[in-house]
Structures are given as C-alpha cells and as structure tokens.
Write an enzyme that holds these catalytic residues in place. Structure first.
Site, mmCIF file in Angstrom:
data_model
loop_
_atom_site.group_PDB
_atom_site.id
_atom_site.type_symbol
_atom_site.label_atom_id
_atom_site.label_comp_id
_atom_site.label_asym_id
_atom_site.label_seq_id
_atom_site.Cartn_x
_atom_site.Cartn_y
_atom_site.Cartn_z
ATOM 1 N N ARG A 97 65.026 72.763 58.633
ATOM 2 C CA ARG A 97 65.637 73.083 59.933
ATOM 3 C C ARG A 97 66.800 74.049 59.721
ATOM 4 O O ARG A 97 67.885 73.644 59.313
ATOM 5 C CB ARG A 97 66.121 71.812 60.620
ATOM 6 N N ASP A 121 69.863 76.702 60.542
ATOM 7 C CA ASP A 121 70.962 76.782 61.496
ATOM 8 C C ASP A 121 70.866 78.041 62.349
ATOM 9 O O ASP A 121 70.096 78.964 62.056
ATOM 10 C CB ASP A 121 72.298 76.812 60.753
ATOM 11 N N TYR A 153 65.764 79.803 49.110
ATOM 12 C CA TYR A 153 66.511 80.680 50.009
ATOM 13 C C TYR A 153 67.026 81.896 49.238
ATOM 14 O O TYR A 153 67.203 81.852 48.014
ATOM 15 C CB TYR A 153 67.717 79.949 50.597
ATOM 16 N N ARG A 172 75.304 77.948 52.161
ATOM 17 C CA ARG A 172 76.378 78.857 52.551
ATOM 18 C C ARG A 172 77.718 78.457 51.950
ATOM 19 O O ARG A 172 78.573 79.307 51.702
ATOM 20 C CB ARG A 172 76.450 78.958 54.072
#
Length: 285
Positions: A62, A64, A125, A213
């Site tokens: 999921r 952001d 990622y 992040r």
C-alpha cells in the site's frame, strides 16, 4: 483470514503501474479522495457491468500519497461467470476506462494459494535523487528529488551496509498499533548513473510505514557530510525515532517489483507472513 477462494469465484492477479502524483495513496479513503484502488475498482465495476457490486482489490504494497509504482501487484476475486464472460476483453476495456496515470498491464487467473500481499517474499523500491547544482531535469521533476548538497555515494553505501539484515526498524518507521516493526532488509545500495542521478535500491520482505523514505533521509545526511557513516546504524540500535531523521518527499520513490516464490510454495508463504505480522490499513514507505 484464509487464502481459499470462495466457491464460485476465481482469483485474478493484476500487474499494474501508476504515477502517484495525483493520488492520495493506494488505499480507498473516506471523504472522496482520489486513490489508485478506488480508480481500478470503479473501472472494474463499470467494464464488467456489475452495477452496485464492487470487487475489492488486495495489493502487495500500500503506497503512500505521491509514491509511484512500476511493478505493483494486486488480486481480486471475481465470480466465475463474470471472469468467463469478460476475461478475453477485460484488459483492453480497462485501458479504455482507466485514467492515464494508472495502467493494468496483465490479468490472469492466479495459481492456488496466491495472495498478492501475504505470498510476496520481497518488495523492491527505488529512490532517485540528484545533487546537480542546477536542480532536476524538468522532464524528471515528478520522479527525482533535488538535494542541494553534494553527495558522497561511497559514504552512503558504507552507512547502508550497517542496516542490512533482520532488525527492529522502529527508529525508521511510523508506529501503528498492533503492527510489528521487525523487518529483514535484504538490499540497500546506491549508485550514481551517467546522468548524475543517484538511485537507491531498497529491497525487504516487507516495509513498515515511512521506512524507505526515513532510511533515505538518514543516508542523505551521511552523503552530504552532516553525519558520519556509522550514524544510521546507531539510530537503528537506539530503537526510537530521531528528530534528525527526515522522511524525504514521496515523489522520488517508486515500487519497482514484487517477488513471489514458486507456485507450490505460495500458500505456505502466505500463512507464514500472516503469522509473523499484522499490518492495519494505511500506507507504506
């Protein structure tokens, strides 16, 4: 929860991508905010002529608000008669119905035991950043962060090596009640391309909220010389959020790929993942 598909239904795997700039994340939200899940479910309901019935998607990760995806995976359980009637034309019809910032690239009946979220063994990622004094190429501004200090990629990689393995990443995650912050970070490496863009590759069994992040934020502080290479590891060991660790902006982050085991291991992997952690509704990375 069970991975068994209800009688009369077919589990369908979807491979998709999206530009996250115009979305309030993946998951549907109250208040009418635009989400990736909402757009695909609306399109699916329309092209299958399902009236008021919404077939809910389950997703591998999921994302952001503002985070992109190139290799996202989801599944949906459709009535067998709906799948039989529409599957040959479903992909093209979705292409005609979906907005241009989200695409479904493949639709196929999933193997037994497949769960897009819990069967996954890793997510990969990429975070892209440039330290070019002139800023970001205007054509890439929606996908690359500008950092206005020169970056030492070797120092960043030295720091990254100290974060690999299974740890409690509470210092780099936004805590959620009932959810574990223990993760296995399988890869964290950075490389500068010929275009000067530094790409961080981050792969783990799963990620908790803001983890990627936050990790990048810590490594940028090392890369620009504000912190030594051992600092991110010390933050990890402390186990608490450090106000010096900034959660970098989402637009530099892209979910590139999701990995799954062989078909005969899917169900076992799903059971293992369910037992190991429970992630409530919300975003990631």
């Amino acid at each position: 929860m069970s991975d068994e598909v209800r009688p009369g239904f077919v589990r369908v795997r979807l491979d998709l991508s999206y530009d996250g700039a115009g979305f309030s994340g993946w998951a549907k939200q109250a208040g009418g905010r635009r989400t990736v899940q909402g757009e695909i479910e609306d399109a699916l309901r329309t092209v299958t002529r399902s009236g008021g019935t919404t077939y809910e998607l389950t997703v591998a990760g999921r994302t952001d608000a503002g985070v992109h995806a190139r290799g996202q995976v989801a599944h949906v359980d459709l009535p067998r008669e709906v799948w039989a009637e529409h599957h040959t034309k479903l992909l093209k019809r979705l292409a005609g119905r979906l907005p241009r910032d989200v695409r479904v690239w493949a639709l196929r009946e999933a193997p037994a035991g497949f769960d897009a979220r819990f069967s996954a063994i890793w997510r990969r990622y990429a975070y892209r950043v440039t330290d070019n004094p002139g800023g970001v190429d205007p054509l890439l501004r929606g996908h690359v962060l500008w950092h206005d200090w020169p970056l030492d990629v070797d120092a960043m990689n030295e720091a990254a090596r100290g974060l690999l393995g299974e740890h409690d990443f509470a210092a780099y995650c936004k805590r959620r009640e009932g959810a574990t912050t223990i993760r296995t970070l399988q890869e964290l490496s950075l490389a500068r391309g010929e275009d000067g863009i530094v790409t961080a590759t981050v792969r783990a069994d799963a990620f908790c909220h803001n983890m990627v992040r936050s990790l990048i934020g810590a490594l940028l502080f090392v890369g620009d010389g504000h912190r030594p290479p051992d600092w991110p590891g010390k933050v990890l060991a402390a186990g608490v959020r450090d106000s010096a660790v900034h959660v970098v902006r989402p637009h530099g982050l892209t979910l590139e790929e999701v990995g799954y085991p062989a078909d005969d291991l899917l169900a076992a992997r799903s059971r293992e993942a369910r037992n190991k952690r429970s992630l409530p509704a919300g975003g990631c990375c």
